[in-house]
Structures are given as structure tokens and as C-alpha cells.
Design a protein around this motif. Structure first.
Motif, PDB file in Angstrom:
ATOM      1  N   MET A 283       0.820  -1.205   0.000  1.00 43.67           N
ATOM      2  CA  MET A 283       0.000   0.000   0.000  1.00 43.67           C
ATOM      3  C   MET A 283       0.859   1.262   0.000  1.00 43.67           C
ATOM      4  SD  MET A 283      -3.346  -0.961   2.321  1.00 43.67           S
ATOM      5  CE  MET A 283      -2.509  -1.625   3.753  1.00 43.67           C
ATOM      6  N   ILE A 284       1.926   1.265   0.788  1.00 45.71           N
ATOM      7  CA  ILE A 284       2.785   2.448   0.884  1.00 45.71           C
ATOM      8  C   ILE A 284       3.533   2.693  -0.425  1.00 45.71           C
ATOM      9  CG2 ILE A 284       4.805   3.429   2.035  1.00 45.71           C
ATOM     10  CD1 ILE A 284       3.870   1.933   4.585  1.00 45.71           C
ATOM     11  N   VAL A 285       4.154   1.649  -0.959  1.00 47.08           N
ATOM     12  CA  VAL A 285       4.920   1.793  -2.202  1.00 47.08           C
ATOM     13  C   VAL A 285       3.997   2.130  -3.369  1.00 47.08           C
ATOM     14  CG1 VAL A 285       6.372   0.580  -3.870  1.00 47.08           C
ATOM     15  CG2 VAL A 285       6.773   0.284  -1.419  1.00 47.08           C
ATOM     16  N   GLY A 286       2.839   1.479  -3.427  1.00 51.27           N
ATOM     17  CA  GLY A 286       1.894   1.742  -4.514  1.00 51.27           C
ATOM     18  C   GLY A 286       1.424   3.183  -4.535  1.00 51.27           C
ATOM     19  N   ALA A 287       1.031   3.708  -3.378  1.00 51.38           N
ATOM     20  CA  ALA A 287       0.565   5.088  -3.310  1.00 51.38           C
ATOM     21  C   ALA A 287       1.681   6.073  -3.647  1.00 51.38           C
ATOM     22  CB  ALA A 287       0.006   5.377  -1.919  1.00 51.38           C
ATOM     23  N   ALA A 288       2.914   5.751  -3.240  1.00 52.69           N
ATOM     24  CA  ALA A 288       4.043   6.625  -3.553  1.00 52.69           C
ATOM     25  C   ALA A 288       4.284   6.695  -5.059  1.00 52.69           C
ATOM     26  CB  ALA A 288       5.301   6.129  -2.841  1.00 52.69           C
ATOM     27  N   LEU A 289       4.172   5.549  -5.736  1.00 50.15           N
ATOM     28  CA  LEU A 289       4.322   5.544  -7.193  1.00 50.15           C
ATOM     29  C   LEU A 289       3.251   6.405  -7.861  1.00 50.15           C
ATOM     30  CD1 LEU A 289       5.174   1.834  -8.131  1.00 50.15           C
ATOM     31  CD2 LEU A 289       6.509   3.865  -8.705  1.00 50.15           C
ATOM     32  N   VAL A 290       2.013   6.263  -7.413  1.00 49.46           N
ATOM     33  CA  VAL A 290       0.924   7.038  -8.006  1.00 49.46           C
ATOM     34  C   VAL A 290       1.145   8.532  -7.808  1.00 49.46           C
ATOM     35  CG1 VAL A 290      -1.539   7.552  -7.887  1.00 49.46           C
ATOM     36  CG2 VAL A 290      -0.769   5.186  -7.780  1.00 49.46           C
ATOM     37  N   GLY A 291       1.446   8.939  -6.579  1.00 51.53           N
ATOM     38  CA  GLY A 291       1.616  10.357  -6.288  1.00 51.53           C
ATOM     39  C   GLY A 291       2.735  10.999  -7.083  1.00 51.53           C
ATOM     40  N   THR A 292       3.872  10.328  -7.157  1.00 47.32           N
ATOM     41  CA  THR A 292       5.004  10.912  -7.880  1.00 47.32           C
ATOM     42  C   THR A 292       4.720  11.011  -9.378  1.00 47.32           C
ATOM     43  OG1 THR A 292       6.036   8.719  -7.998  1.00 47.32           O
ATOM     44  CG2 THR A 292       6.738  10.166  -6.210  1.00 47.32           C
ATOM     45  N   GLN A 293       4.043  10.038  -9.939  1.00 51.39           N
ATOM     46  CA  GLN A 293       3.777  10.069 -11.378  1.00 51.39           C
ATOM     47  C   GLN A 293       2.685  11.075 -11.734  1.00 51.39           C
ATOM     48  OE1 GLN A 293       5.989   8.688 -13.319  1.00 51.39           O
ATOM     49  NE2 GLN A 293       6.902   8.048 -11.373  1.00 51.39           N
ATOM     50  N   LEU A 294       1.734  11.312 -10.858  1.00 54.47           N
ATOM     51  CA  LEU A 294       0.775  12.394 -11.091  1.00 54.47           C
ATOM     52  C   LEU A 294       1.507  13.729 -11.178  1.00 54.47           C
ATOM     53  CD1 LEU A 294      -2.286  11.535  -8.789  1.00 54.47           C
ATOM     54  CD2 LEU A 294      -2.323  11.774 -11.278  1.00 54.47           C
ATOM     55  N   ALA A 295       2.501  13.916 -10.322  1.00 54.70           N
ATOM     56  CA  ALA A 295       3.284  15.150 -10.351  1.00 54.70           C
ATOM     57  C   ALA A 295       4.074  15.276 -11.652  1.00 54.70           C
ATOM     58  CB  ALA A 295       4.226  15.204  -9.146  1.00 54.70           C
ATOM     59  N   VAL A 296       4.609  14.152 -12.137  1.00 58.66           N
ATOM     60  CA  VAL A 296       5.358  14.179 -13.400  1.00 58.66           C
ATOM     61  C   VAL A 296       4.442  14.569 -14.563  1.00 58.66           C
ATOM     62  CG1 VAL A 296       6.576  12.751 -15.094  1.00 58.66           C
ATOM     63  CG2 VAL A 296       7.117  12.535 -12.658  1.00 58.66           C
ATOM     64  N   VAL A 297       3.269  13.950 -14.637  1.00 55.44           N
ATOM     65  CA  VAL A 297       2.323  14.253 -15.714  1.00 55.44           C
ATOM     66  C   VAL A 297       1.879  15.711 -15.648  1.00 55.44           C
ATOM     67  CG1 VAL A 297       0.024  13.711 -16.630  1.00 55.44           C
ATOM     68  CG2 VAL A 297       1.549  11.862 -15.920  1.00 55.44           C
ATOM     69  N   ALA A 298       1.750  16.243 -14.453  1.00 55.23           N
ATOM     70  CA  ALA A 298       1.335  17.642 -14.291  1.00 55.23           C
ATOM     71  C   ALA A 298       2.307  18.600 -14.966  1.00 55.23           C
ATOM     72  CB  ALA A 298       1.222  17.979 -12.807  1.00 55.23           C
ATOM     73  N   LEU A 299       3.582  18.231 -15.041  1.00 52.59           N
ATOM     74  CA  LEU A 299       4.600  19.105 -15.634  1.00 52.59           C
ATOM     75  C   LEU A 299       4.538  19.118 -17.158  1.00 52.59           C
ATOM     76  CD1 LEU A 299       7.582  18.138 -13.288  1.00 52.59           C
ATOM     77  CD2 LEU A 299       6.170  20.208 -13.191  1.00 52.59           C
ATOM     78  N   GLY A 300       3.723  18.250 -17.761  1.00 52.87           N
ATOM     79  CA  GLY A 300       3.518  18.281 -19.201  1.00 52.87           C
ATOM     80  C   GLY A 300       4.705  17.871 -20.044  1.00 52.87           C
ATOM     81  N   PRO A 301       5.368  16.744 -19.731  1.00 58.75           N
ATOM     82  CA  PRO A 301       6.481  16.303 -20.580  1.00 58.75           C
ATOM     83  C   PRO A 301       5.983  15.731 -21.905  1.00 58.75           C
ATOM     84  CG  PRO A 301       6.022  14.663 -18.908  1.00 58.75           C
ATOM     85  CD  PRO A 301       5.114  15.822 -18.615  1.00 58.75           C
ATOM     86  N   ARG A 302       6.896  15.285 -22.755  1.00 63.51           N
ATOM     87  CA  ARG A 302       6.532  14.677 -24.026  1.00 63.51           C
ATOM     88  C   ARG A 302       5.633  13.461 -23.795  1.00 63.51           C
ATOM     89  NH1 ARG A 302      11.916  13.146 -26.960  1.00 63.51           N
ATOM     90  NH2 ARG A 302      12.197  12.173 -24.903  1.00 63.51           N
ATOM     91  N   TRP A 303       4.871  13.103 -24.843  1.00 63.58           N
ATOM     92  CA  TRP A 303       3.905  12.014 -24.674  1.00 63.58           C
ATOM     93  C   TRP A 303       4.598  10.697 -24.344  1.00 63.58           C
ATOM     94  CZ3 TRP A 303       3.876   7.558 -27.490  1.00 63.58           C
ATOM     95  CH2 TRP A 303       4.517   7.550 -28.752  1.00 63.58           C
ATOM     96  N   LYS A 367      -3.910  23.757 -14.169  1.00 63.84           N
ATOM     97  CA  LYS A 367      -3.580  22.337 -14.244  1.00 63.84           C
ATOM     98  C   LYS A 367      -2.556  21.931 -13.195  1.00 63.84           C
ATOM     99  CE  LYS A 367      -1.075  19.199 -17.328  1.00 63.84           C
ATOM    100  NZ  LYS A 367      -0.386  19.102 -18.637  1.00 63.84           N
ATOM    101  N   LEU A 368      -1.473  22.693 -13.075  1.00 64.17           N
ATOM    102  CA  LEU A 368      -0.371  22.298 -12.196  1.00 64.17           C
ATOM    103  C   LEU A 368      -0.789  22.217 -10.724  1.00 64.17           C
ATOM    104  CD1 LEU A 368       2.580  21.602 -12.935  1.00 64.17           C
ATOM    105  CD2 LEU A 368       3.213  23.881 -12.140  1.00 64.17           C
ATOM    106  N   PRO A 369      -1.416  23.269 -10.152  1.00 68.38           N
ATOM    107  CA  PRO A 369      -1.820  23.158  -8.743  1.00 68.38           C
ATOM    108  C   PRO A 369      -2.829  22.029  -8.496  1.00 68.38           C
ATOM    109  CG  PRO A 369      -1.866  25.451  -9.462  1.00 68.38           C
ATOM    110  CD  PRO A 369      -1.688  24.610 -10.687  1.00 68.38           C
ATOM    111  N   THR A 370      -3.768  21.863  -9.422  1.00 62.62           N
ATOM    112  CA  THR A 370      -4.793  20.828  -9.243  1.00 62.62           C
ATOM    113  C   THR A 370      -4.172  19.441  -9.173  1.00 62.62           C
ATOM    114  OG1 THR A 370      -6.437  22.172 -10.410  1.00 62.62           O
ATOM    115  CG2 THR A 370      -6.868  19.811 -10.253  1.00 62.62           C
ATOM    116  N   MET A 371      -3.261  19.143 -10.093  1.00 61.03           N
ATOM    117  CA  MET A 371      -2.661  17.817 -10.112  1.00 61.03           C
ATOM    118  C   MET A 371      -1.665  17.620  -8.971  1.00 61.03           C
ATOM    119  SD  MET A 371      -2.343  16.768 -14.124  1.00 61.03           S
ATOM    120  CE  MET A 371      -2.025  15.077 -13.635  1.00 61.03           C
ATOM    121  N   PHE A 372      -1.019  18.695  -8.546  1.00 60.25           N
ATOM    122  CA  PHE A 372      -0.121  18.581  -7.390  1.00 60.25           C
ATOM    123  C   PHE A 372      -0.898  18.265  -6.112  1.00 60.25           C
ATOM    124  CE2 PHE A 372       3.915  21.077  -8.782  1.00 60.25           C
ATOM    125  CZ  PHE A 372       4.210  20.051  -9.668  1.00 60.25           C
ATOM    126  N   VAL A 373      -2.090  18.836  -5.974  1.00 62.78           N
ATOM    127  CA  VAL A 373      -2.935  18.521  -4.812  1.00 62.78           C
ATOM    128  C   VAL A 373      -3.321  17.045  -4.837  1.00 62.78           C
ATOM    129  CG1 VAL A 373      -5.205  18.901  -3.762  1.00 62.78           C
ATOM    130  CG2 VAL A 373      -3.816  20.853  -4.466  1.00 62.78           C
TER     131      VAL A 373
END
Length: 401
Positions: A283-303, A367-373
């Protein structure tokens, strides 16, 4: 030696996984083509995203009814009926002449899908002991993730050639075919028949047992948050990519399909990860992966980077979600389908609120603040679940189980 024999899982589980595959084809199939639906019906992208919200809302609202119906009349029979409804409603949507007509078809699809996957989980839970349940549910998730993967990626490809109507037409035909396969596979099996006794008082006792369990409010709250923060963002991914200049629907489908690929990675590795990380670590590792990747997507990198992020996010999501499903399956033994349907009710209510919340947040905060939250909430969710959830035997468990 067959895989089912090696894992100690019953072969009939593969038939049940087919129903999960068929139901999951529909859940993300329209996400890559939402910009074209919005253009055809002259509505905004937020309005088009309501198709995902109403599917999830309807799915959620029918859960208490369908879960109870499954416990009373038979889980296998209900799964087959709901597959037929899902297939026919998809075909109905393919011929929609207005946005309200398409909207109505997604309501019917939500009802059909609502009686498939959670009831299939109840069937799987009935078939295996608790110590093998997470692996068995992982098998169902493999079917569901394959459906999500094809539903998202293939719909983008089909959308580029046949349009969104072609997506729904192909989907309807495939689901109808799956309903026939499941009906043949379950023919003669005890799972396809209703229980010998149908007692409404036992149903009321089941609800009482579920909500008396201290794990219930934690499980249901956690899956609501998951649905809102993670699944709620998926209808906006195609629009995010459009803003970056990527107009191909097939690319949007591939990025969204990365989430399903991550889910498949989870199903392939859960039997090895679980002994090492244990439930709390998953549960801890899974949630950490989700949270960090939401932050990455928020930054709008290449597809391409976003696609990799969604693979990691999908794997992390199901590490957490799979644990919550097992806890939900142990809330009650006699009313297991009801407990798992309530689990899905709160999960899909989260998916209903999620697109609305994201739409509001993006419009007023950006977009950025919403996804960071959302990322911060998910980072906190795993440790909280690991701390609060406890392994408890259902109050109505039979002696020796």
C-alpha cells in the motif's frame, strides 16, 4: 502443467476473467476520442468528459442493488445478463444522433458494467481461500487490465479510421461475443445457479455485518479517494496532449493505455511482491508511485514520458487497490458480493466526482496546482491505509474458515 494447477487456482477462474475483460473494454474506450465527440456535437471538452462521469456514476449507483441481487439470485447469472446489456447499449450509442442520446447510452452501459466486475470478484473470492485471494483477484485484474489496455489503445486507432461511432460499434460486438463465451463456460456450474435459499433478513444482516466492521469505512473512503484523484484525470489526458500539439487520437490512447500496462505488470508480479513487501508495504509503495507520477504528468512532458509515467502509475495504483479489494472481500462472508459491490460503489463515486473536481480545479486554479494537490493526497493515502487497516476475520465467518 497448466498455470491454474501451478498456482492452485481453479480453471473456472479464467472464464470469470473473460467477463472482467469484456466489462473493462468499455470503461476507458471513449477517453481518447472525447475531443472528436465534443466537435461532432458542438460541446466543450468538459461536457464531453461528462460521458465518463455518468458511466462511473451509474456504475456506482447500481452497486448496492446489483450486489444484493447477486447474493440473492446467483452471481453467474447476473454477470451474463449484464454483459448482454452492456453490449446492446454500446451498439445503441454507436447510432446516437444527439449528445443526450449518447449520454443515455452511457447510462445503460454503466448499469451493465456495474453488474460484472464486482460480482466477478465475489465469484473469485467464493472459489479460493483468503491466503490465495489477492492472487486470484490479480487474475481477474489481468483480464480487466487487458480490457482497459485494448479499450484505450485500440479505440484511439479505431477512432482515427472509423471515428468514435466505430469504437462503440466494435465494442458492442465484442461484448456480446464475450457474453456468449461466459454463458457457455459457466453452463452447468453451480456458480451460475442462485443460492438454495433467498432470505431478505440475511441480506439485512449482511449489511449490518459489513458496516460493523471497522475496516469498512477505511476501505470505502480510500477507494473513493483513489477513483477521484487517479481515474478522474484520465478523461483530460487527450486534451492535455492537444495543448502540447499532439493531435493524434492513437497517441492519446497509447498514453492512457499505459495505465493498463502498469496494471498488467502488477498482476504478473503480485505473487512475488506480496511475500517481500507484505500488505502494508504494497500500500505504501503503490501510493508513492501514483503520487510521484501524477506530479510528473502535471509538468507536461513529451507524450513518450507521460506514457512511461502512466505505466508506473498503473502498477502503483493496483498495488494499493488490490490490497483494498482483499480487505473489502473480508468484510462479510455471507454477503461478500454486497461488500464488494459497495466497494465498487464508492470507487466509482470517486470516478464520478473526479472529472468534475479536476474540471473545476483546472478552470479556477490551473492544471499544475490541481494535479499537485491530487499527488499529495495519494502520497498520504498509502501510509494512512497501512496504519489503519487490520486483518480481521468477518463476524459471520463459518468456523474453520
Amino acid at each position: 502443467m497448466p498455470q491454474a494447477a501451478r498456482t492452485g487456482l481453479p480453471p473456472l477462474l479464467n472464464i470469470i476473467a473473460v467477463s472482467a475483460f469484456a466489462a473493462s473494454l468499455s470503461s476507458r474506450a471513449l477517453d481518447p476520442v472525447l475531443p472528436h465527440i465534443a466537435e461532432d456535437f458542438a460541446v466543450g471538452i468538459a461536457t464531453a468528459a461528462s460521458l465518463a462521469a455518468v458511466f462511473a456514476f451509474t456504475f456506482a449507483m447500481v452497486q448496492p442493488v446489483l450486489g444484493a441481487a447477486a447474493d440473492l439470485f446467483g452471481k453467474g447469472r447476473l454477470v451474463i445478463v449484464c454483459l448482454v446489456l452492456l453490449g446492446l447499449s454500446s451498439l445503441f450509442g454507436a447510432f446516437a444522433t444527439s449528445f443526450p442520446m449518447l449520454f443515455a447510452s452511457r447510462i445503460l452501459s454503466g448499469i451493465g458494467a456495474g453488474g460484472i466486475f464486482p460480482i466477478a470478484m465475489g465469484l473469485a473470492s467464493d472459489m479460493v481461500a483468503p491466503d490465495k485471494r489477492q492472487v486470484a483477484i490479480g487474475r481477474l485484474l489481468a483480464g480487466a487490465m487487458t480490457g482497459n489496455l485494448l479499450g484505450a489503445s485500440a479505440s484511439g486507432l479505431i477512432g482515427d479510421f472509423l471515428g468514435w461511432r466505430g469504437v462503440l460499434a466494435v465494442l458492442g460486438v465484442l461484448v456480446i461475443a464475450a457474453s456468449l463465451a461466459v454463458a457457455i463456460g459457466l453452463r452447468g456450474a453451480s456458480l451460475a445457479r442462485p443460492p438454495s435459499k433467498m432470505n431478505l433478513s440475511l441480506l439485512r444482516q449482511g449489511y449490518a455485518t459489513i458496516f460493523a466492521n471497522p475496516n469498512a469505512k477505511i476501505c470505502f473512503t480510500a477507494v473513493f479517494i483513489e477513483g477521484c484523484c487517479v481515474l478522474g484525470v484520465l478523461p483530460f489526458i487527450a486534451a492535455f496532449l492537444f495543448e502540447l500539439g499532439e493531435q493524434r487520437l492513437a497517441i492519446a490512447g497509447l498514453v492512457i493505455a499505459g495505465f493498463a500496462v502498469g496494471g498488467l505488470l502488477y498482476t504478473l508480479t503480485v505473487s512475488r511482491l506480496l511475500p517481500r513487501l507484505k500488505v502494508r508495504g504494497m500500500m505504501i509503495v503503490g501510493a508513492a508511485l501514483v503520487g510521484t507520477q501524477l506530479a510528473v504528468v502535471a509538468l507536461g512532458p513529451r507524450w513518450q514520458v507521460q506514457g512511461i509515467s502512466f505505466i508506473a502509475m498503473g502498477c502503483g495504483f493496483y498495488m494499493l487497490h488490490g490490497c483494498l479489494q482483499v480487505f473489502a472481500s473480508e468484510l462479510s462472508e455471507a454477503a461478500r458480493a454486497t461488500a464488494l459491490s459497495l466497494h465498487s460503489f464508492f470507487f466509482f463515486m470517486g470516478q464520478t466526482v473526479g472529472p468534475i473536481a479536476y474540471g473545476f480545479g483546472i478552470a479556477y486554479l490551473g492544471k499544475l496546482p490541481t494535479m499537485f494537490v491530487a499527488a499529495a493526497i495519494m502520497l498520504a493515502l498509502g501510509p494512512l491505509c497501512a496504519r489503519l487497516l487490520r486483518q480481521l476475520k468477518p463476524a459471520d465467518a463459518r468456523p474453520g474458515t
